[in-house]
Design an enzyme around this catalytic site. Structure first.
Site, PDB file in Angstrom:
ATOM      1  N   GLY A  39       0.827  -1.203   0.000  1.00 46.54           N
ATOM      2  CA  GLY A  39       0.000   0.000   0.000  1.00 46.54           C
ATOM      3  C   GLY A  39       0.862   1.253   0.000  1.00 46.54           C
ATOM      4  N   GLY A 200       7.069  -7.976 -19.590  1.00 45.79           N
ATOM      5  CA  GLY A 200       6.218  -6.794 -19.663  1.00 45.79           C
ATOM      6  C   GLY A 200       4.840  -7.030 -19.082  1.00 45.79           C
ATOM      7  N   ASP A 228       4.401  -2.918  -7.619  1.00 42.11           N
ATOM      8  CA  ASP A 228       3.688  -1.791  -7.007  1.00 42.11           C
ATOM      9  C   ASP A 228       3.789  -0.559  -7.902  1.00 42.11           C
ATOM     10  OD1 ASP A 228       3.111  -3.372  -4.783  1.00 42.11           O
ATOM     11  OD2 ASP A 228       5.022  -2.870  -3.845  1.00 42.11           O
ATOM     12  N   GLY A 263      15.889  -2.115  -2.932  1.00 38.95           N
ATOM     13  CA  GLY A 263      14.827  -1.687  -2.016  1.00 38.95           C
ATOM     14  C   GLY A 263      13.546  -1.354  -2.747  1.00 38.95           C
TER      15      GLY A 263
END
Ligand code: RIB
Length: 280
Positions: A39, A200, A228, A263
């Site tokens: 989120g 992709g 994300d 990260g």
């Protein structure tokens, strides 16, 4: 304004060694800690790509909370609806990253699991993005209040109330998740995006593939956060009115850029970087 309803984690990342098999111990890895959570990552990615973003989330009243929220705060994500819950720990993700940039993730949800439907009561929500690292009842309560575009990243795969899926204008899944949900993903008018890793992504509508895009060549360091970034970039672009083809191309390029740095949140690209990559 996009309201993201989703998780906040602190990621503990062990990198540079092969991923362990069940029962195996691998030593010699490097340790790093970064803000993460699907989120929070999507909220920050959308913000860095130019959207106004509010995050509805929960963290613990502990030492890890501010570290987990630091980059969101710095980027100007509205955290007024992010709660500190006494007696819960901030969510933690334990992440192993191989030399090839592939990862394995195990999440300890902590406060994320305590995000309650009552926490969105009275909220004014225009566009919404949601991820499944918080209770689906809370996502449903938020989606029912949303007056605009609703995008759901159905990750990690798990059973979801049909009413929640029914409210989505866009569902975003990877190949594993697409196999888990099957035909339940598709409904008239709804976009379904399937990310395919290094190959992709595809965009479907009304059960038909309407666009596909391959990523520009990049050097992969760590794929954490790429999904994300893809979700956020696609949602932001479709809300802005880009064509499905352009939105998918943009999202795939943004996801590729997120693979070029270690990260999750430190690697999320800015709009100018995506545009530069697309211009070649
Ligand atoms: O999608 C990547 C994220 O998954 C990580 O940041 C980790 O926190 C887990 O939620």
């Amino acid at each position: 304004m996009i309201t993201v309803v989703g998780s906040v984690n602190l990621d503990f990342v062990a990198s540079g060694r092969p991923l362990p098999r069940p029962g195996e111990t691998v030593t010699g890895a490097r340790l790093a800690r970064h803000p993460g959570g699907k989120g929070a990552n999507q909220a920050l990615a959308a913000r860095r790509l130019g959207a106004d973003v509010r995050l509805v989330a929960a963290v613990g009243n502990d030492d890890m909370a501010e570290e987990a929220l630091k980059l969101l705060r710095a980027a100007g994500v509205d955290l007024s609806a992010t709660q500190y819950i006494n007696g819960e720990t901030t969510g933690v993700a334990l992440i192993a990253v191989s030399q090839e940039g592939e990862n394995q993730i195990i999440v300890c949800p902590g406060a994320n699991a305590a995000l309650d439907p009552g926490d969105v009561e009275g909220a004014r929500i225009e566009h919404m993005m949601g991820v499944l690292e918080v209770p689906s009842a809370t996502l449903l309560a938020a989606a029912e209040r949303a007056t605009g575009f609703v995008a759901l990243n159905l990750a990690p795969a798990m059973p979801v109330p049909p009413e929640l899926i029914a409210r989505a204008n866009l569902l975003i899944v990877n190949e594993t998740e697409a196999a888990f949900y099957g035909d339940a993903l598709h409904a008239p008018g709804r976009y379904v995006a399937i990310s395919l890793g290094a190959a992709g992504a595809e965009l479907w509508q009304d059960g038909q593939k309407i666009a596909s895009a391959a990523p520009p060549p990049v050097t992969v360091v760590d794929t954490t956060g790429a999904g994300d970034t893809f979700s956020a970039a696609l949602t932001v672009s479709l809300i802005k009115g880009k064509s499905p083809e352009d939105a998918l191309t943009y999202a795939v390029a943004a996801g590729a850029l997120a693979c070029t740095k270690p990260g999750a949140q430190p690697s999320l690209p800015r709009r100018a970087e995506v545009e530069a990559l697309l211009k070649g």
